[in-house]
Enzyme design. Sequence first.
Site, mmCIF file in Angstrom:
data_model
loop_
_atom_site.group_PDB
_atom_site.id
_atom_site.type_symbol
_atom_site.label_atom_id
_atom_site.label_comp_id
_atom_site.label_asym_id
_atom_site.label_seq_id
_atom_site.Cartn_x
_atom_site.Cartn_y
_atom_site.Cartn_z
ATOM 1 N N GLU A 1 -10.245 73.457 0.634
ATOM 2 C CA GLU A 1 -10.673 73.471 2.045
ATOM 3 C C GLU A 1 -10.691 74.901 2.582
ATOM 4 O OE1 GLU A 1 -8.371 70.463 4.121
ATOM 5 O OE2 GLU A 1 -9.746 68.922 3.437
ATOM 6 N N GLU A 4 -11.389 64.414 -2.235
ATOM 7 C CA GLU A 4 -10.373 63.831 -1.353
ATOM 8 C C GLU A 4 -11.038 62.819 -0.441
ATOM 9 O OE1 GLU A 4 -7.734 66.320 0.949
ATOM 10 O OE2 GLU A 4 -7.679 67.824 -0.656
HETATM 11 C C1 BG6 Z 1 -6.830 67.715 3.479
HETATM 12 C C2 BG6 Z 1 -5.977 68.574 2.593
HETATM 13 O O1 BG6 Z 1 -7.041 68.424 4.670
HETATM 14 O O2 BG6 Z 1 -6.351 66.523 3.954
HETATM 15 C C3 BG6 Z 1 -4.744 67.893 2.025
HETATM 16 O O3 BG6 Z 1 -6.695 69.175 1.564
HETATM 17 C C4 BG6 Z 1 -4.183 66.949 3.055
HETATM 18 O O4 BG6 Z 1 -3.841 68.876 1.621
HETATM 19 C C5 BG6 Z 1 -5.229 65.890 3.364
HETATM 20 O O5 BG6 Z 1 -2.979 66.368 2.692
HETATM 21 C C6 BG6 Z 1 -4.781 64.793 4.295
HETATM 22 O O6 BG6 Z 1 -4.241 65.337 5.454
HETATM 23 P P1 BG6 Z 1 -2.803 64.915 5.955
HETATM 24 O O7 BG6 Z 1 -2.561 65.761 7.136
HETATM 25 O O8 BG6 Z 1 -2.869 63.463 6.267
HETATM 26 O O9 BG6 Z 1 -1.874 65.198 4.823
#
Ligand code: BG6
Length: 488
Positions: free
Chosen positions: A197, A385
């Site tokens: 990211e 993701e």
């Molecule tokens: C993304 C990141 O922004 O979202 C991860 O690459 C992160 O590191 C994921 O964990 C989910 O966000 P959160 O805040 O729910 O952990």
Amino acid sequence: MGFPKDFLWGGATAANQYEGGYLSGGKGLATSDFITAGSMTEPRMIVIELENGERKAINRFEDVPSGARVVIDEQLYYPSHTATDFYNHYEEDIKLFAEMGFKGFRMSMTWSRIFPNGDDATPNEEGLAFYDKIFDLCGAYGIEPIVTLNHFDLPNHLAVTYQGWLDRKTIDFFANYCKVVFDRYKDKVKYWMTFNEINFLRDYSTLGITDASDLTKQNQAIYHLLLGSAKGVAIGHAINPEFKIGLMIANILFYPETCNPNDSIRMMELERGFKDFYYDVQCRGAYPNYKLKELERDHVELKKVPGDDEILKNGTVDFIGFSYYNSTVVSTSAESEQAGGNQFGAAKNPYLEASEWGWPIDPSGLRLVLNRLYDKYQLPLMIVENGLGAIDKVEEDGSIHDDYRIDYLRKHITEMKKAVEIDGVELWGYTPWGCIDLISAGTGEMKKRYGFIHVDLDDEGKGTLKRRKKDSFEWYRKVIASNGEELS
Ligand code: BG6
């Protein structure tokens, strides 16, 4: 029809949220080791010591003033230190991933495990050997590691001594880290991504700079970061031309709130600033004109040296990796109701439901994202993701019925399938986030869980770390076994 035969079904993790072992095996401190836990209402903090010796805790996104030192306060809980302890559970965890049928496992390496200070003359052999064990085990199970070189931190020494990415030297420290790990794992890892990211890196803990909101410093650091990424890509290709090296961008989808052209103009501006710029540089190898104009308007003159343009040009990526959790609505009206989202709150979308953390759930948005990216860049894509952060309940018999998670993933996979089958998008893989429970990046909480595998740990860091399969484990196993055909 359907997904390609070699589709990379798997799951994703990141070292600062999963690995733990923060001082084990010769690892140096990373900037992420200085971030406390938080909650939905309490931000994650960092403790700084000012020049006069006074200590105070500040929001981690706040500027660390020049001259201040970031310190660890032994009274506070720092979730990255143990996280969910992949460091000591990797055998058990990878075995579970294999049981689900994973074809790919996205993980990140900790830069400060390989170069404890970032600028060391030689790498830490114990750190390298740790990842050898991981990749060998993945190999034994037929799982392709998909490795992010840097996920939301850097060796803290680089921040302290060089102001991290503000100093050009950090480009070479990163390039050297790339060279060492590409060389070492050239026959074990094929898929790489440079920075997780990259479009979210703006503060002390990710860029290593003090006074991070200073636009000149921030833009200079990001310029170096992009040069670092491009250098890394070129070094990787020289070491093994078979490598597939991608970028990784947080791809929140934007909608204009109304057909008022002002909403669409605002959306264009936001999209360019938030994500397009990073795609354009890494896919096309140069700063786009709209960014150059913006820098001019902001009176930011980037310090460049001869040869930089060639570095960017020669370091374009082989594929696009992106995260997708939610969409957001851009509004120019002051009256719009606010919504939550992946670090990007905007107007509320009345057509969508939201997660317990207020993130709008928009499966069709994923199809749009896939199409737009493929149309624009004509590069293979990987959804690295996606997922639902939710509170899970462990029943008395140890079972966990996470049908809400199954529902979220099923709907997103269905849209992803349409993008492949109907629209012809070239999609290489799908690695849902936090395939095993890990620490939330946003809030530092443990109760915000994404995994198919539950880990016994609470928000204060207490728990046995025992692993348990959730209902989604068996569901996802069937999805993979049927190559995405069996989604019920
Ligand atoms: C993304 C990141 O922004 O979202 C991860 O690459 C992160 O590191 C994921 O964990 C989910 O966000 P959160 O805040 O729910 O952990």
